[in-house]
Design an enzyme around this catalytic site. Structure first.
Site, mmCIF file in Angstrom:
data_model
loop_
_atom_site.group_PDB
_atom_site.id
_atom_site.type_symbol
_atom_site.label_atom_id
_atom_site.label_comp_id
_atom_site.label_asym_id
_atom_site.label_seq_id
_atom_site.Cartn_x
_atom_site.Cartn_y
_atom_site.Cartn_z
ATOM 1 N N ASP A 11 -7.893 6.367 -8.095
ATOM 2 C CA ASP A 11 -8.638 5.117 -8.285
ATOM 3 C C ASP A 11 -10.146 5.314 -8.192
ATOM 4 O O ASP A 11 -10.908 4.346 -8.126
ATOM 5 C CB ASP A 11 -8.181 4.063 -7.266
ATOM 6 C CG ASP A 11 -8.464 4.477 -5.824
ATOM 7 O OD1 ASP A 11 -8.911 5.628 -5.598
ATOM 8 O OD2 ASP A 11 -8.226 3.654 -4.914
ATOM 9 N N GLU A 58 0.806 -1.214 0.000
ATOM 10 C CA GLU A 58 0.000 0.000 0.000
ATOM 11 C C GLU A 58 0.843 1.270 0.000
ATOM 12 O O GLU A 58 0.437 2.295 -0.545
ATOM 13 C CB GLU A 58 -0.928 0.010 1.224
ATOM 14 C CG GLU A 58 -1.977 -1.092 1.232
ATOM 15 C CD GLU A 58 -3.091 -0.860 0.240
ATOM 16 O OE1 GLU A 58 -3.423 0.303 -0.030
ATOM 17 O OE2 GLU A 58 -3.635 -1.855 -0.281
ATOM 18 N N THR A 65 -7.210 8.521 -0.257
ATOM 19 C CA THR A 65 -6.807 7.286 0.415
ATOM 20 C C THR A 65 -5.869 7.686 1.536
ATOM 21 O O THR A 65 -4.950 8.492 1.329
ATOM 22 C CB THR A 65 -6.089 6.334 -0.563
ATOM 23 O OG1 THR A 65 -7.018 5.923 -1.571
ATOM 24 C CG2 THR A 65 -5.542 5.120 0.151
#
Length: 254
Positions: free
Chosen positions: A53, A35, A58
């Site tokens: 995305d 990640e 995020t």
């Protein structure tokens, strides 16, 4: 005081599986390598960016998203524990952007506030709690019920982190992945071979990733989880060597 022998300690750790603190720490490092391209998962509490995305920002230790709504739940938990915090004013905006990629009402003020809040132990505790509630605990519990060891528990957990529990637009969730794998091989609980079942699960996960619009790279499986499985390391014992996105990583001690 009677000391615990090495054999007993090892057996206890194997029984605990990924719930063993040392194994959980390994799991967090493995996820962080995929990640965040780093083994230092504790440094990711402050991480935040839009990775393009379609899920908005995020952030945090496992990639909570504004679009998915789990980032909102982190902030709500944090605010419940500490009502007057720098992220609380963004709660209305976070509720509005849930389900979208929008930054409306957020932007630089929000990302700066997130990084500032990440220094607060209460904020870190909120991230830990939501990670466990939504991802770690259900994944490990399901894996143990399926008769899987520590590696299998991690494989389930990583799938939860990346795909979520249920299907979403353009993404196949954990439950569907598991159902597809079970059509190919029996779980150990059903009397099947653990390695054969985990290979089937990884196969369907690779296929799912390749069909997602926001993901394509499968190295977190091909050159990481599959490497451990091919080596027969079902207990996820160190030393561990793997690659993600072409970068090499190693863990020599728990």
């Amino acid at each position: 005081m009677i000391g615990l022998c090495t054999a007993c300690s090892s057996a206890s750790g194997a029984s605990a599986g990924l719930n063993d603190p040392a194994k959980k720490n390994i799991a967090m490092k493995l996820v962080s390598s995929a990640e965040n391209s780093s083994l230092n998962w504790q440094d990711q509490y402050r991480y935040i960016e839009d990775i393009g995305d379609g899920r908005g920002y995020t952030a945090g230790i496992i990639g909570f998203c504004t679009g998915c709504g789990d980032l909102l739940q982190v902030v709500e938990r944090y605010t419940k524990a500490k009502p007057r915090n720098v992220l609380a004013p963004f709660l209305p905006a976070l509720r509005k952007v849930k389900g979208t990629a929008s930054h409306s009402g957020l932007g630089r003020p929000f990302t700066d506030a997130w990084k500032k809040a990440a220094k607060d132990p209460a904020m870190r505790a909120a991230q830990d709690a939501e990670r466990d509630r939504q991802y770690f605990t259900p994944a490990v519990s399901r894996a143990k019920a399926d008769g899987l060891g520590t590696l299998g528990q991690f494989i389930y957990y990583d799938a939860y982190v990346m795909h979520g529990s249920d299907d979403s637009d353009g993404s196949v969730g954990f439950r569907t992945l598991r159902a597809r794998a079970m059509r190919k091989a029996e779980t150990p609980h059903e009397g099947g071979d653990e390695t054969a079942y985990l290979n089937a699960f990884l196969d369907v996960r690779v296929a799912a990733i390749k069909h997602e619009p926001s993901h394509a790279d499968t190295s977190r499986i091909d050159t990481a989880q599959r490497v451990f499985l091919d080596a027969g390391n079902l207990n996820l014992d160190v030393p561990l060597k793997w690659k993600v996105y072409g970068d090499s990583y190693r863990i020599d001690a728990e």
